[in-house]
Design an enzyme around this catalytic site. Structure first.
Site, PDB file in Angstrom:
ATOM      1  N   TRP A   2     -33.441  31.778 -15.641  1.00 64.33           N
ATOM      2  CA  TRP A   2     -34.571  32.099 -16.505  1.00 64.33           C
ATOM      3  C   TRP A   2     -35.926  32.025 -15.818  1.00 64.33           C
ATOM      4  O   TRP A   2     -36.921  32.420 -16.401  1.00 64.33           O
ATOM      5  CB  TRP A   2     -34.593  31.200 -17.743  1.00 64.33           C
ATOM      6  CG  TRP A   2     -34.274  29.751 -17.562  1.00 64.33           C
ATOM      7  CD1 TRP A   2     -33.074  29.150 -17.851  1.00 64.33           C
ATOM      8  CD2 TRP A   2     -35.130  28.700 -17.108  1.00 64.33           C
ATOM      9  NE1 TRP A   2     -33.141  27.801 -17.596  1.00 64.33           N
ATOM     10  CE2 TRP A   2     -34.397  27.493 -17.150  1.00 64.33           C
ATOM     11  CE3 TRP A   2     -36.465  28.653 -16.685  1.00 64.33           C
ATOM     12  CZ2 TRP A   2     -34.937  26.265 -16.763  1.00 64.33           C
ATOM     13  CZ3 TRP A   2     -36.998  27.433 -16.290  1.00 64.33           C
ATOM     14  CH2 TRP A   2     -36.239  26.253 -16.333  1.00 64.33           C
ATOM     15  N   ASN A   3     -35.997  31.548 -14.593  1.00 63.47           N
ATOM     16  CA  ASN A   3     -37.337  31.306 -14.034  1.00 63.47           C
ATOM     17  C   ASN A   3     -37.994  32.569 -13.464  1.00 63.47           C
ATOM     18  O   ASN A   3     -39.189  32.765 -13.647  1.00 63.47           O
ATOM     19  CB  ASN A   3     -37.299  30.178 -13.002  1.00 63.47           C
ATOM     20  CG  ASN A   3     -36.305  30.433 -11.887  1.00 63.47           C
ATOM     21  OD1 ASN A   3     -35.287  31.082 -12.071  1.00 63.47           O
ATOM     22  ND2 ASN A   3     -36.601  29.894 -10.720  1.00 63.47           N
TER      23      ASN A   3
ATOM     24  N   LYS B  36     -25.551  39.613 -16.149  1.00 60.59           N
ATOM     25  CA  LYS B  36     -25.619  38.637 -17.224  1.00 60.59           C
ATOM     26  C   LYS B  36     -26.890  37.802 -17.004  1.00 60.59           C
ATOM     27  O   LYS B  36     -26.901  36.873 -16.198  1.00 60.59           O
ATOM     28  CB  LYS B  36     -24.375  37.745 -17.230  1.00 60.59           C
ATOM     29  CG  LYS B  36     -24.193  36.925 -18.516  1.00 60.59           C
ATOM     30  CD  LYS B  36     -25.072  35.700 -18.530  1.00 60.59           C
ATOM     31  CE  LYS B  36     -24.967  34.940 -19.835  1.00 60.59           C
ATOM     32  NZ  LYS B  36     -26.015  33.893 -19.948  1.00 60.59           N
TER      33      LYS B  36
ATOM     34  N   GLY C 205     -28.605  29.713  -9.983  1.00 58.97           N
ATOM     35  CA  GLY C 205     -28.753  28.741 -11.053  1.00 58.97           C
ATOM     36  C   GLY C 205     -28.537  27.341 -10.528  1.00 58.97           C
ATOM     37  O   GLY C 205     -28.604  27.081  -9.329  1.00 58.97           O
ATOM     38  N   GLY C 206     -28.260  26.416 -11.432  1.00 57.56           N
ATOM     39  CA  GLY C 206     -28.065  25.022 -11.070  1.00 57.56           C
ATOM     40  C   GLY C 206     -26.764  24.794 -10.336  1.00 57.56           C
ATOM     41  O   GLY C 206     -25.800  25.553 -10.476  1.00 57.56           O
TER      42      GLY C 206
ATOM     43  N   GLU D 109     -26.678  30.929  -5.060  1.00 55.23           N
ATOM     44  CA  GLU D 109     -27.998  30.421  -4.689  1.00 55.23           C
ATOM     45  C   GLU D 109     -28.328  29.348  -5.707  1.00 55.23           C
ATOM     46  O   GLU D 109     -28.598  29.641  -6.872  1.00 55.23           O
ATOM     47  CB  GLU D 109     -29.025  31.555  -4.686  1.00 55.23           C
ATOM     48  CG  GLU D 109     -30.308  31.202  -3.952  1.00 55.23           C
ATOM     49  CD  GLU D 109     -31.354  30.616  -4.876  1.00 55.23           C
ATOM     50  OE1 GLU D 109     -31.442  29.358  -4.925  1.00 55.23           O
ATOM     51  OE2 GLU D 109     -32.065  31.376  -5.535  1.00 55.23           O
ATOM     52  N   LEU D 110     -28.291  28.085  -5.258  1.00 58.19           N
ATOM     53  CA  LEU D 110     -28.297  26.962  -6.173  1.00 58.19           C
ATOM     54  C   LEU D 110     -29.572  26.141  -6.052  1.00 58.19           C
ATOM     55  O   LEU D 110     -30.633  26.658  -5.743  1.00 58.19           O
ATOM     56  CB  LEU D 110     -27.034  26.118  -5.944  1.00 58.19           C
ATOM     57  CG  LEU D 110     -25.722  26.915  -5.996  1.00 58.19           C
ATOM     58  CD1 LEU D 110     -24.528  26.030  -5.679  1.00 58.19           C
ATOM     59  CD2 LEU D 110     -25.544  27.595  -7.340  1.00 58.19           C
TER      60      LEU D 110
ATOM     61  N   CYS E 218     -36.388  27.072  -7.477  1.00 61.94           N
ATOM     62  CA  CYS E 218     -35.388  26.382  -6.656  1.00 61.94           C
ATOM     63  C   CYS E 218     -35.964  25.930  -5.318  1.00 61.94           C
ATOM     64  O   CYS E 218     -35.451  24.994  -4.712  1.00 61.94           O
ATOM     65  CB  CYS E 218     -34.187  27.291  -6.443  1.00 61.94           C
ATOM     66  SG  CYS E 218     -34.607  28.923  -5.796  1.00 61.94           S
TER      67      CYS E 218
ATOM     68  N   GLU F  83     -32.583  17.256  -8.676  1.00 62.10           N
ATOM     69  CA  GLU F  83     -33.508  18.352  -8.951  1.00 62.10           C
ATOM     70  C   GLU F  83     -34.076  18.216 -10.362  1.00 62.10           C
ATOM     71  O   GLU F  83     -33.336  18.231 -11.344  1.00 62.10           O
ATOM     72  CB  GLU F  83     -32.804  19.698  -8.801  1.00 62.10           C
ATOM     73  CG  GLU F  83     -33.759  20.877  -8.910  1.00 62.10           C
ATOM     74  CD  GLU F  83     -33.080  22.212  -8.673  1.00 62.10           C
ATOM     75  OE1 GLU F  83     -33.681  23.068  -7.995  1.00 62.10           O
ATOM     76  OE2 GLU F  83     -31.946  22.394  -9.161  1.00 62.10           O
TER      77      GLU F  83
END
Length: 494
Positions: free
Chosen positions: A153-154, A177, A230-231, A252-253, A286, A387
């Protein structure tokens, strides 16, 4: 107030969910619902994936040359440039980030599509030398198939583009998605593909809760790859789900990036870099430089300068040009940030700025957290190890280069790092020693379509952007051609 309606794109058509259900999306600045998106389920996933699969195996897309795909991507770039203001405004209403940042991101997106459009027909195979007589051997690179892009969402459109541009240039078809909190800009963007001339079904969207459609997407037998941002906890679940059918993955976390200031740095620049690293985007990135490592000889001076600078940051309406810090995107995320602030206090970190919800009544409806700074943090505190994803900075002292490297690398993450120094030898040796996919020297938060991006350790798998990225969405085939008229012993390996 009537909610603005956004629909998914499947096989080139705008569609609602099969169940007819909807999700409301709220504006983080006002706290009010402003739009609605389809709440999809496994039936919608099946429809979107099969549309992408059909477009991959039949019709115009698989017959299209790489040069023709590149032309479509460049045409798409022109449409994004035309609609940049509209798309950026949708993102601000959905995620609360600054209009200046969102507009800058969207205006930069065409560069990615021009770049990968140009790269599409530059991927070359090789003629291989052979140790076997009468044999001609070569390689070629082919698309994987249906790629699922799961985005956060960022920065919805930017982080989607990091996947989508390369995936399409390579010849794949895609199901997107987006986050259930910030789907509006993605759904509006998906409407541009038909206008650009892409065949129906090449790009499809499916929206809704991850726990309702995530497994169906990740485990669908027609999906070849999952590209996820995402996370790290969700990323691990995606990885485990994809492993059941040995799908390709790109993850990509998270990050807990060290931003390191040495005593010889230009402190005015370093302080601005520290502010940019954590308070830009309200810390919801991130690559946030959430651990500020400062050499002890300048620790007090840097701390006081950072606090003084951050205390002037203006919170407010993210659409206004003078706003510097916007709201947190979701109420759940704001509570998480406030929980970490409480944890840091309980662990003995010294709060030298912020640490609460702002008292300004003009901000009362929004989901704000004050820019917050903790001093005298040790690297074993949770505030330094986990985080937060919010405007919370931990300042940690170090003694020398070896101590800085030890602290910086003492983390499960390895996405990014910053180094502030005027010593070229130190800059290079630190860049070599830091366990991070991106190292910035005397700058922070710089990205480009030309530069590969991705993480070490639990910050992810694979790379986005740059020439490496297109190969992340292709597989290599080796072809052997026998020039001999006779067939040797069929019971022996050639």
């Amino acid at each position: 107030m009537e909610l603005q309606t956004f629909r998914n794109t499947v096989a080139g058509q705008e569609v609602e969910s099969a169940s007819g259900r909807w999700l409301a999306s709220a504006n983080p600045f006002t706290g009010q619902d402003w739009s609605r998106i389809p709440r999809c389920d496994s039936e919608d996933v099946e429809r979107a994936v099969m549309a992408a699969h059909s477009a991959f195996v039949s019709g115009d897309w698989p017959r299209m040359t790489a040069t023709a795909r590149g032309k479509l991507l460049r045409r798409l770039a022109d449409l994004i440039e035309r609609d940049a203001a509209k798309l950026a405004a949708l993102e601000v209403r959905d995620n609360g980030k600054l209009h200046a940042e969102m507009l800058g991101q969207v205006k930069y997106l065409p560069e990615y599509y021009h770049y990968f459009g140009g790269l599409a027909d530059k991927v070359e195979g090789s003629v291989l030398p052979s140790d076997k007589p009468d044999m001609f051997t070569y390689t070629k690179h082919e698309p994987l198939g249906v790629v699922v892009c799961i985005t956060p969402w960022n920065s919805p459109l930017l982080l989607l583009t990091w996947k989508l541009a390369a995936a399409l240039a390579a010849g794949n078809t895609v199901v997107i998605k987006p986050s259930e909190f910030t789907s509006a800009s993605t759904l509006a963007f998906a409407g541009l593909f038909r206008e650009a001339g892409f065949p129906d079904g090449v790009v499809n969207t499916v929206t809704g809760y991850g726990h309702e459609i995530g497994d169906a997407l990740v485990q669908h037998p027609k999906v070849a790859k999952i590209a996820f941002t995402g996370g790290d906890a969700t990323g691990a679940r995606v990885y485990a789900g994809a492993a059941k059918s040995l799908k390709h993955v790109a993850l990509e976390l998270g990050g807990k990036s060290p931003n390191i200031i040495f005593e010889d740095a230009v402190l005015d620049d370093a302080v601005k870099g520290a502010i940019s690293g954590i308070f830009a985007a309200s810390g919801q990135t991130c690559i946030a430089g959430s651990r500020l490592l400062v050499q002890r000889s300048v620790y007090d001076e840097v701390t006081s300068r950072v606090v003084a600078f951050a205390s002037t940051a203006r919170m407010g309406d993210p659409m206004q040009p003078d706003t510097q810090v916007g709201p947190i995107t979701t109420t759940a995320q704001r509570e998480k940030v406030l929980d970490y602030i409480r944890i840091a206090r309980d662990e003995g970190a010294r709060c030298v700025l912020g640490g609460k919800v702002p008292e300004d009544p003009s901000l009362a409806e929004g989901w704000f957290v004050e820019p917050t700074i903790f001093a005298d943090v040790s690297n074993d505190m949770r505030i330094a190890r986990e985080e937060v994803f919010g405007p919370v900075l931990s300042i940690i002292p170090f003694e020398d280069e070896a101590d800085a490297i030890r602290i910086a690398n003492d983390t499960i993450y390895g996405l990014a790092a910053g180094v502030w120094t005027q010593d070229m030898r130190r800059a290079i040796t630190m860049a070599d020693a830091l366990q991070a996919g991106t190292v910035w020297v005397n700058t922070y938060r710089a990205v480009s379509f030309l530069a590969p991006f991705g993480g070490y350790k639990q910050s992810g798998i694979g790379r986005e952007n740059g020439q490496e990225a297109i190969h992340e969405f292709m597989q290599t085939k080796c072809v052997w051609l026998s020039l001999s008229r006779g067939v040797p012993n069929p019971f022996v390996l050639r």
